[in-house]
Scaffold this active site. Structure first.
Site, PDB file in Angstrom:
ATOM      1  N   ASP A 134      -6.771   8.500   3.562  1.00 37.51           N
ATOM      2  CA  ASP A 134      -7.084   9.499   4.601  1.00 37.51           C
ATOM      3  C   ASP A 134      -5.821  10.209   5.112  1.00 37.51           C
ATOM      4  O   ASP A 134      -5.905  11.089   5.966  1.00 37.51           O
ATOM      5  CB  ASP A 134      -7.852   8.863   5.763  1.00 37.51           C
ATOM      6  CG  ASP A 134      -7.005   7.879   6.578  1.00 37.51           C
ATOM      7  OD1 ASP A 134      -5.789   7.724   6.300  1.00 37.51           O
ATOM      8  OD2 ASP A 134      -7.562   7.273   7.517  1.00 37.51           O
ATOM      9  N   ASP A 167       7.135  16.923   0.369  1.00 38.02           N
ATOM     10  CA  ASP A 167       6.436  16.153  -0.677  1.00 38.02           C
ATOM     11  C   ASP A 167       7.478  15.559  -1.627  1.00 38.02           C
ATOM     12  O   ASP A 167       8.318  14.776  -1.195  1.00 38.02           O
ATOM     13  CB  ASP A 167       5.405  17.087  -1.347  1.00 38.02           C
ATOM     14  CG  ASP A 167       4.324  16.325  -2.073  1.00 38.02           C
ATOM     15  OD1 ASP A 167       4.615  15.266  -2.623  1.00 38.02           O
ATOM     16  OD2 ASP A 167       3.172  16.797  -2.132  1.00 38.02           O
ATOM     17  N   ARG A 195      -3.641   4.353  -2.402  1.00 30.45           N
ATOM     18  CA  ARG A 195      -3.378   4.446  -3.836  1.00 30.45           C
ATOM     19  C   ARG A 195      -1.899   4.706  -4.043  1.00 30.45           C
ATOM     20  O   ARG A 195      -1.207   5.163  -3.138  1.00 30.45           O
ATOM     21  CB  ARG A 195      -4.191   5.578  -4.480  1.00 30.45           C
ATOM     22  CG  ARG A 195      -3.776   6.970  -4.021  1.00 30.45           C
ATOM     23  CD  ARG A 195      -4.193   8.030  -5.038  1.00 30.45           C
ATOM     24  NE  ARG A 195      -4.077   9.384  -4.521  1.00 30.45           N
ATOM     25  CZ  ARG A 195      -2.949  10.097  -4.515  1.00 30.45           C
ATOM     26  NH1 ARG A 195      -1.806   9.582  -4.946  1.00 30.45           N
ATOM     27  NH2 ARG A 195      -2.952  11.327  -4.045  1.00 30.45           N
ATOM     28  N   ASN A 242       6.179   9.416  -0.586  1.00 35.33           N
ATOM     29  CA  ASN A 242       6.372  10.551  -1.479  1.00 35.33           C
ATOM     30  C   ASN A 242       7.756  10.525  -2.122  1.00 35.33           C
ATOM     31  O   ASN A 242       8.204   9.494  -2.581  1.00 35.33           O
ATOM     32  CB  ASN A 242       6.031  11.857  -0.742  1.00 35.33           C
ATOM     33  CG  ASN A 242       4.758  12.487  -1.298  1.00 35.33           C
ATOM     34  OD1 ASN A 242       4.572  12.507  -2.509  1.00 35.33           O
ATOM     35  ND2 ASN A 242       3.898  12.983  -0.441  1.00 35.33           N
ATOM     36  N   GLU A 244       1.792  16.673 -10.171  1.00 29.98           N
ATOM     37  CA  GLU A 244       2.808  15.893  -9.438  1.00 29.98           C
ATOM     38  C   GLU A 244       3.831  15.322 -10.395  1.00 29.98           C
ATOM     39  O   GLU A 244       3.669  15.383 -11.615  1.00 29.98           O
ATOM     40  CB  GLU A 244       2.121  14.709  -8.723  1.00 29.98           C
ATOM     41  CG  GLU A 244       1.422  15.063  -7.435  1.00 29.98           C
ATOM     42  CD  GLU A 244       2.374  15.082  -6.249  1.00 29.98           C
ATOM     43  OE1 GLU A 244       3.595  14.905  -6.462  1.00 29.98           O
ATOM     44  OE2 GLU A 244       1.899  15.294  -5.125  1.00 29.98           O
ATOM     45  N   ASN A 272       1.416   6.517  -5.213  1.00 28.20           N
ATOM     46  CA  ASN A 272       1.798   7.929  -5.217  1.00 28.20           C
ATOM     47  C   ASN A 272       3.141   8.063  -5.933  1.00 28.20           C
ATOM     48  O   ASN A 272       3.348   7.479  -6.975  1.00 28.20           O
ATOM     49  CB  ASN A 272       1.776   8.443  -3.764  1.00 28.20           C
ATOM     50  CG  ASN A 272       1.644   9.949  -3.664  1.00 28.20           C
ATOM     51  OD1 ASN A 272       0.945  10.563  -4.459  1.00 28.20           O
ATOM     52  ND2 ASN A 272       2.313  10.559  -2.708  1.00 28.20           N
TER      53      ASN A 272
HETATM   54  C1  BGC Z   1      -0.291  13.476  -2.334  1.00 24.73           C
HETATM   55  C2  BGC Z   1      -1.433  14.327  -1.855  1.00 24.73           C
HETATM   56  C3  BGC Z   1      -1.130  14.770  -0.448  1.00 24.73           C
HETATM   57  C4  BGC Z   1       0.194  15.488  -0.393  1.00 24.73           C
HETATM   58  C5  BGC Z   1       0.622  15.925   0.978  1.00 24.73           C
HETATM   59  C6  BGC Z   1       0.947  14.282  -2.250  1.00 24.73           C
HETATM   60  O1  BGC Z   1       2.015  13.532  -2.736  1.00 24.73           O
HETATM   61  O2  BGC Z   1      -0.503  13.028  -3.655  1.00 24.73           O
HETATM   62  O3  BGC Z   1      -2.621  13.590  -1.913  1.00 24.73           O
HETATM   63  O4  BGC Z   1      -2.163  15.597   0.028  1.00 24.73           O
HETATM   64  O5  BGC Z   1       1.210  14.659  -0.916  1.00 24.73           O
HETATM   65  O6  BGC Z   1       0.658  14.886   1.884  1.00 24.73           O
HETATM   66 CA    CA Z   2       3.946  13.829  -4.140  1.00 27.96          CA
END
Ligand code: BGC
Ligand code: CA
Length: 292
Positions: free
Chosen positions: A121, A199, A101, A149, A19, A103
């Site tokens: 979840d 994403d 958490r 995201n 990521e 991201n």
């Molecule tokens: C998260 C993943 C997630 C994905 C799609 C990512 O940014 O870190 O855990 O599955 O996005 O939602």
């Molecule tokens: Ca991401």
């Protein structure tokens, strides 16, 4: 619509959840993370070496800090570091007891860092988006987020593009650069489930928005008006984020994940989890850095 250019694997499939690619112009390195692998990476395009350091807990993203070092969004903290050895200085704790958490995140043109949380979840809107100011103050600027995201800004800085993956859209907000506040949320691009889950994202030097598609084996480029302009196909299903790097900002780095793939899918996609680099003929714009 244009098709993709050449795609190279620059770091093999090491990441569980690769990521957050971001170009560090001072160090001339591509910073990226493996969230579930609890690893911070920095790739040197000259030596082709990818250095890694293990982090204490999951690391959502990192961004360059003015004067060197990085600002980090860790499991439940915002932190800074001047070294590349896993030691960090925690600035703030975020949602310490929540089933979330940290991201993805990014910096604005005024040197503030934004990072959001996601529900573990991926279902409940229990996360939020936070702004970390250069003086260390933290403000929660958006609630009801499920999977925070990609974040980036238009060239004039007046629009913030943002993805809550659970909404299946890239949204635009009016952005007040003086206050670091957002308003007037509206969708820019909506995605069907078959296209993938939006994403990470990045804005290029022409103001177009590149969106990584989890489950969509691609990065797509949209105009600032939301028109699809091109598709870069990648040999992995879960594409997580993209960023321009290199001294000329003419290399598109793309991260991917092994997470969420079955044994047979992994056999069919041996490059899932790799860091890719694509030549697209488009250049990025200089990365904003954290001024704290
Ligand atoms: C998260 C993943 C997630 C994905 C799609 C990512 O940014 O870190 O855990 O599955 O996005 O939602
Ligand atoms: Ca991401």
């Amino acid at each position: 619509m244009k098709a993709s250019g050449r795609v190279d694997v620059v770091v093999p499939a090491v990441a569980v959840l690769g990521e957050g690619p971001v170009w560090d112009a001072t160090q001339r390195r591509l910073i990226w993370v493996d969230i579930e692998g609890c690893t911070l990476h920095r790739y040197d395009p000259v030596s082709r070496e990818d250095q890694t350091v293990t982090t204490s807990g999951r690391i959502g993203c990192a961004a360059p800090r003015r004067g060197g070092g990085l600002v980090l969004a860790m499991e439940h903290t915002l932190a800074v570091t001047d070294r590349f050895d896993g030691d960090v200085e925690v600035i703030a704790t975020v949602e310490p007891a929540a089933p979330t958490r940290m991201n993805d995140g990014n910096c604005d043109s005024a040197g503030r860092f934004y990072a959001g949380t996601m529900a573990l979840d991926e279902r409940a809107p229990v996360g939020a988006l936070y702004r970390l100011d250069p003086d260390g103050a933290v403000e929660r600027i958006l609630g009801d987020v499920t999977v925070s995201n990609g974040i980036d800004w238009s060239l004039d800085g007046e629009t913030m593009f943002y993805v809550d993956s659970a909404s299946q859209s890239v949204d635009a907000f009016d952005f007040d650069v003086t206050a670091g506040r957002i308003s007037n949320r509206r969708p820019l691009v909506r995605f069907t489930v078959d296209e993938g889950i939006p994403d990470g994202l990045t804005v290029d030097a022409e103001g177009c928005v590149w969106v990584a598609l989890w489950g969509g084996s691609s990065v797509r480029r949209y105009t600032s008006g939301g028109e699809l302009e091109r598709v870069v196909r990648l040999p992995a299903q879960h594409i997580t984020s993209a960023a321009f790097g290199g001294d000329l900002l003419d290399e598109l780095y793309v991260t991917s994940a092994r997470e969420g793939l079955s044994e047979s899918e992994l056999d069919a996609q041996p490059e899932a989890g790799a860091l890719f680099r694509c030549r697209t003929g488009i250049v990025g714009r200089a990365q904003h850095v954290y001024a704290g």
